[in-house]
Design a protein around this motif. Structure first.
Motif, PDB file in Angstrom:
ATOM      1  N   GLU A   1     -25.702 -39.329   0.835  1.00 54.34           N
ATOM      2  CA  GLU A   1     -24.531 -38.770   0.167  1.00 54.34           C
ATOM      3  C   GLU A   1     -23.582 -38.145   1.184  1.00 54.34           C
ATOM      4  OE1 GLU A   1     -23.279 -35.415  -3.196  1.00 54.34           O
ATOM      5  OE2 GLU A   1     -25.383 -35.635  -2.576  1.00 54.34           O
TER       6      GLU A   1
ATOM      7  N   ILE B   1     -21.690 -40.942   2.994  1.00 56.37           N
ATOM      8  CA  ILE B   1     -20.674 -41.570   2.149  1.00 56.37           C
ATOM      9  C   ILE B   1     -19.469 -40.664   1.985  1.00 56.37           C
ATOM     10  CG2 ILE B   1     -20.177 -42.288  -0.228  1.00 56.37           C
ATOM     11  CD1 ILE B   1     -23.000 -43.476  -0.312  1.00 56.37           C
TER      12      ILE B   1
ATOM     13  N   VAL C   1     -16.695 -47.901   0.911  1.00 56.97           N
ATOM     14  CA  VAL C   1     -17.949 -47.673   1.609  1.00 56.97           C
ATOM     15  C   VAL C   1     -18.951 -48.654   1.013  1.00 56.97           C
ATOM     16  CG1 VAL C   1     -19.802 -46.057   2.130  1.00 56.97           C
ATOM     17  CG2 VAL C   1     -17.437 -45.247   2.045  1.00 56.97           C
TER      18      VAL C   1
ATOM     19  N   LEU D   1     -22.691 -50.211   0.621  1.00 54.66           N
ATOM     20  CA  LEU D   1     -24.137 -50.064   0.757  1.00 54.66           C
ATOM     21  C   LEU D   1     -24.726 -51.423   1.115  1.00 54.66           C
ATOM     22  CD1 LEU D   1     -25.241 -47.898  -2.325  1.00 54.66           C
ATOM     23  CD2 LEU D   1     -24.964 -47.157   0.037  1.00 54.66           C
TER      24      LEU D   1
ATOM     25  N   ILE E   1     -17.052 -47.578  -3.927  1.00 51.54           N
ATOM     26  CA  ILE E   1     -18.351 -47.952  -3.373  1.00 51.54           C
ATOM     27  C   ILE E   1     -18.619 -49.428  -3.652  1.00 51.54           C
ATOM     28  CG2 ILE E   1     -20.825 -47.510  -3.364  1.00 51.54           C
ATOM     29  CD1 ILE E   1     -19.151 -45.174  -2.329  1.00 51.54           C
TER      30      ILE E   1
END
Length: 232
Positions: free
Chosen positions: A37, A40, A51, A53, A93
């Protein structure tokens, strides 16, 4: 700019099965979530457009555990991280998923996308980046992706394959985008590259010149497809 980070699901695998004295797995997982967290938010605050993953272990997990239990656990863990973000933050995200490409060799290309996508799209992210150019049947993969599509998310499909030594042409990329647009609404569609540009310097088979030729084809081919779709 898009910044990639390692998904908590991958980091969770670092905890040894035998445990660590004085450091329970539950505490380790919370530390992983806290640090993820923090990473990010630092990139979002710095102005990153997205961002991403990196969730490459998703497809591989189905090869190791065909029941899907490991994948379901991975998705639940990653959602714990995403639930810490606001709805607006989650739109920034993205999640990348592919069959691997280290040393120009995949680890799970033989795993059916149909077994993966229902779980993958449970992730509460705004964008998904899918390896597609290297798929043996991209049309089928696109149809399965369309079946899982929900409002408010965008799917970026791979239109170049870095593991292919040949640079794609602009026309090839254009046609791949138009094929994708027959399955996915244009306003929910984007393009990306499949994995294989070797961010960890583990492979030198793709030269800088070849990499940029592929990226140039992706950009120009996507632009041509966008113009064709706008004309329709």
């Amino acid at each position: 700019m898009k910044q990639a980070v390692v998904a908590p699901s991958m980091m969770s695998l670092l905890y040894p099965p035998s445990g660590i004295a004085g450091y329970a797995r539950e505490a380790f997982i919370q530390d992983v979530l806290n640090e993820a967290e923090k990473d990010i938010r630092s990139y979002l605050d710095a102005g990153a457009h997205k961002v991403q993953l990196d969730f490459e272990e998703a497809r591989l997990s189905l090869k190791l555990d065909p029941s899907g239990g490991v994948l379901e656990g991975f998705v639940d863990l990653n959602n714990q991280l995403l639930q810490r973000l606001t709805e607006e933050e989650r739109t920034r995200i993205g999640v990348y998923c592919g069959p691997g490409a280290d040393q120009d060799s995949t680890h799970s290309l033989d795993v059916d996308y149909g077994d993966l996508l229902p779980q993958l799209f449970r992730l509460q992210a705004g964008s998904f980046y899918l390896s597609l150019a290297s798929e043996p049947d991209p049309e089928r993969a696109l149809k399965m992706t369309a079946d899982q599509l929900r409002p408010g998310i965008r799917v970026f499909v791979g239109v170049t394959d870095p593991c292919d030594p040949r640079a794609e042409t602009t026309e090839e990329v254009r046609d791949r985008v138009l094929r994708a647009a027959r399955n996915i609404p244009a306003d929910q569609l984007g393009t990306c590259d499949d994995a294989g540009f070797s961010p960890f310097a583990d492979d030198q088979s793709t030269s800088r010149q070849k990499a940029f030729a592929k990226i140039r084809a992706r950009i120009e081919g996507t632009k041509q497809a966008a113009e064709a779709l706008a004309g329709n």
